[in-house]
Design a protein around this motif. Sequence first.
Motif, PDB file in Angstrom:
ATOM      1  N   THR A  33      37.776  31.360   6.286  1.00 51.50           N
ATOM      2  CA  THR A  33      37.889  29.933   5.744  1.00 51.50           C
ATOM      3  C   THR A  33      38.560  29.082   6.675  1.00 51.50           C
ATOM      4  N   GLY A  34      39.323  29.619   7.705  1.00 54.86           N
ATOM      5  CA  GLY A  34      40.311  28.663   8.391  1.00 54.86           C
ATOM      6  C   GLY A  34      41.417  28.485   7.440  1.00 54.86           C
ATOM      7  N   PRO A  35      42.232  27.709   8.107  1.00 57.00           N
ATOM      8  CA  PRO A  35      43.774  27.323   7.523  1.00 57.00           C
ATOM      9  C   PRO A  35      43.532  26.415   6.457  1.00 57.00           C
ATOM     10  N   ILE A  36      42.687  26.631   5.320  1.00 51.33           N
ATOM     11  CA  ILE A  36      42.542  25.664   4.238  1.00 51.33           C
ATOM     12  C   ILE A  36      43.146  26.327   2.986  1.00 51.33           C
ATOM     13  N   PRO A  37      43.549  25.550   2.122  1.00 50.57           N
ATOM     14  CA  PRO A  37      44.052  26.269   0.639  1.00 50.57           C
ATOM     15  C   PRO A  37      42.907  27.100   0.136  1.00 50.57           C
ATOM     16  N   VAL A  38      43.467  28.069  -0.483  1.00 52.70           N
ATOM     17  CA  VAL A  38      42.628  29.085  -1.035  1.00 52.70           C
ATOM     18  C   VAL A  38      43.142  29.708  -2.328  1.00 52.70           C
ATOM     19  N   THR A  39      42.486  30.011  -3.150  1.00 54.59           N
ATOM     20  CA  THR A  39      42.784  30.587  -4.569  1.00 54.59           C
ATOM     21  C   THR A  39      42.196  31.991  -4.824  1.00 54.59           C
ATOM     22  N   THR A  40      42.874  32.775  -5.489  1.00 56.27           N
ATOM     23  CA  THR A  40      42.280  34.132  -6.026  1.00 56.27           C
ATOM     24  C   THR A  40      42.655  34.243  -7.377  1.00 56.27           C
ATOM     25  N   THR A  41      41.780  34.672  -8.211  1.00 59.61           N
ATOM     26  CA  THR A  41      41.765  34.787  -9.635  1.00 59.61           C
ATOM     27  C   THR A  41      41.675  36.354 -10.029  1.00 59.61           C
ATOM     28  N   LYS A  53      29.756  44.351  -8.867  1.00 56.95           N
ATOM     29  CA  LYS A  53      31.285  45.015  -9.481  1.00 56.95           C
ATOM     30  C   LYS A  53      31.160  46.390  -9.413  1.00 56.95           C
ATOM     31  N   ARG A  54      32.376  46.934  -8.790  1.00 57.60           N
ATOM     32  CA  ARG A  54      32.362  48.351  -8.224  1.00 57.60           C
ATOM     33  C   ARG A  54      31.065  48.900  -7.652  1.00 57.60           C
ATOM     34  N   ASN A  55      30.421  48.220  -6.882  1.00 59.72           N
ATOM     35  CA  ASN A  55      29.206  48.437  -6.292  1.00 59.72           C
ATOM     36  C   ASN A  55      28.870  47.683  -4.968  1.00 59.72           C
ATOM     37  N   GLY A  56      29.779  47.638  -4.139  1.00 55.70           N
ATOM     38  CA  GLY A  56      29.678  46.644  -2.880  1.00 55.70           C
ATOM     39  C   GLY A  56      30.369  45.297  -2.950  1.00 55.70           C
ATOM     40  N   CYS A  57      31.147  44.656  -3.807  1.00 58.26           N
ATOM     41  CA  CYS A  57      31.829  43.540  -3.920  1.00 58.26           C
ATOM     42  C   CYS A  57      32.771  43.788  -2.396  1.00 58.26           C
ATOM     43  N   TYR A  58      32.594  42.735  -1.574  1.00 54.05           N
ATOM     44  CA  TYR A  58      33.531  42.714  -0.446  1.00 54.05           C
ATOM     45  C   TYR A  58      35.068  42.628  -0.552  1.00 54.05           C
ATOM     46  N   ALA A  59      35.328  41.954  -1.824  1.00 47.85           N
ATOM     47  CA  ALA A  59      36.783  41.913  -2.223  1.00 47.85           C
ATOM     48  C   ALA A  59      37.373  43.317  -2.840  1.00 47.85           C
ATOM     49  N   GLU A  60      36.656  44.330  -3.119  1.00 50.29           N
ATOM     50  CA  GLU A  60      37.110  45.409  -3.640  1.00 50.29           C
ATOM     51  C   GLU A  60      37.528  46.448  -2.616  1.00 50.29           C
ATOM     52  N   ASN A  99      38.640  30.819  -5.407  1.00 51.95           N
ATOM     53  CA  ASN A  99      38.153  32.167  -5.592  1.00 51.95           C
ATOM     54  C   ASN A  99      37.707  32.720  -4.259  1.00 51.95           C
ATOM     55  N   GLN A 100      38.554  33.046  -3.497  1.00 52.00           N
ATOM     56  CA  GLN A 100      37.919  34.058  -2.529  1.00 52.00           C
ATOM     57  C   GLN A 100      37.994  35.614  -2.773  1.00 52.00           C
ATOM     58  N   ALA A 101      38.343  35.713  -4.210  1.00 49.29           N
ATOM     59  CA  ALA A 101      38.059  37.025  -5.278  1.00 49.29           C
ATOM     60  C   ALA A 101      38.142  36.339  -6.464  1.00 49.29           C
ATOM     61  N   GLY A 102      37.536  36.875  -7.401  1.00 52.37           N
ATOM     62  CA  GLY A 102      37.488  36.747  -8.657  1.00 52.37           C
ATOM     63  C   GLY A 102      36.402  35.569  -9.163  1.00 52.37           C
ATOM     64  N   ASP A 103      36.405  35.105 -10.202  1.00 51.03           N
ATOM     65  CA  ASP A 103      35.276  34.322 -10.679  1.00 51.03           C
ATOM     66  C   ASP A 103      35.743  33.054 -11.531  1.00 51.03           C
ATOM     67  N   LEU A 104      35.044  32.307 -12.125  1.00 52.22           N
ATOM     68  CA  LEU A 104      35.428  31.282 -13.191  1.00 52.22           C
ATOM     69  C   LEU A 104      35.910  31.870 -14.253  1.00 52.22           C
ATOM     70  N   THR A 105      36.769  31.220 -14.973  1.00 49.24           N
ATOM     71  CA  THR A 105      37.392  31.881 -16.184  1.00 49.24           C
ATOM     72  C   THR A 105      36.494  31.945 -17.487  1.00 49.24           C
ATOM     73  N   PRO A 106      36.201  33.002 -18.049  1.00 48.36           N
ATOM     74  CA  PRO A 106      35.255  33.170 -19.107  1.00 48.36           C
ATOM     75  C   PRO A 106      36.028  32.550 -20.442  1.00 48.36           C
ATOM     76  N   SER A 107      35.327  32.590 -21.454  1.00 50.85           N
ATOM     77  CA  SER A 107      35.907  32.101 -22.698  1.00 50.85           C
ATOM     78  C   SER A 107      35.569  33.518 -23.619  1.00 50.85           C
TER      79      SER A 107
END
Length: 245
Positions: A33-41, A53-60, A99-107
């Motif tokens: 990403t470089g030195p930019i603002p980043v979030t994680t959910t 999900k639990r099958n190759g996700c890089y963030a896991e 979201n370098q990890a995580g996704d959009l918030t679900p309802s």
Amino acid sequence: MHSCGRPQRSVAAAMSPSIFTYHFIRISRNAKTGPIPVTTTSANSCPPGCSFKRNGCYAESGPLALHWRAVSDGERGGSFDALLQDISTLRRHALWRHNQAGDLTPSSPGVIDARLLNRLAMANRGRRGFTYTHYPATPKNEEAILNANRLGFTVNLSAEALGQADMYADRGIAPVVVVLPKDTTKPVRTPAGRSVIVCPASLGNTDCLNCGICQQRERVAIMGFPAHGAGAKRVEAIFLKGALW
């Protein structure tokens, strides 16, 4: 820095379907990403139908997994309102990744919370935020994603195979990205003939700060991300299985 105002709660509460944690860092140390603002959910934001999900996700796996786990357990990060406050302090035209990890918030499971996504897009006004989502392209989700893009917050539809990338591109609601086999270094084409450009940061040629193509909402090209990390072979298997799309 990370968001202040982290609510006190147990691990079980933090993983409740109705409670999510958001971590904000103003200067990322992620080389891609470089030195930019980043979030994680927190991980409970991810759609239940994501094939990775639990099958190759890089963030896991790797260092990011430790950080993501701490966010998911409520040990780091804060509320959605705190996240919006952090975003509102970014300078005009700042490039940032949600979201370098995580996704959009679900309802509800598999359904993006359109109200929260709209608030996020409004907080981003005048800035260049972008993200990716694995949520299914249902009518409700499409409407929420299209609205966010129209408001200037770029949501990329994330495909698992080239045929699915064509299907998403045909909808015309958002830019599209797709995973690729791990050794891919040159552009490829989808079954419909669309160009897929390999992410320059994945090739080590630049970073998000000096590229920014994933934030370009009106782009025609599909961005491709070669599988990487400990789960690369499983991601490749999903990609190859997706050749049947």
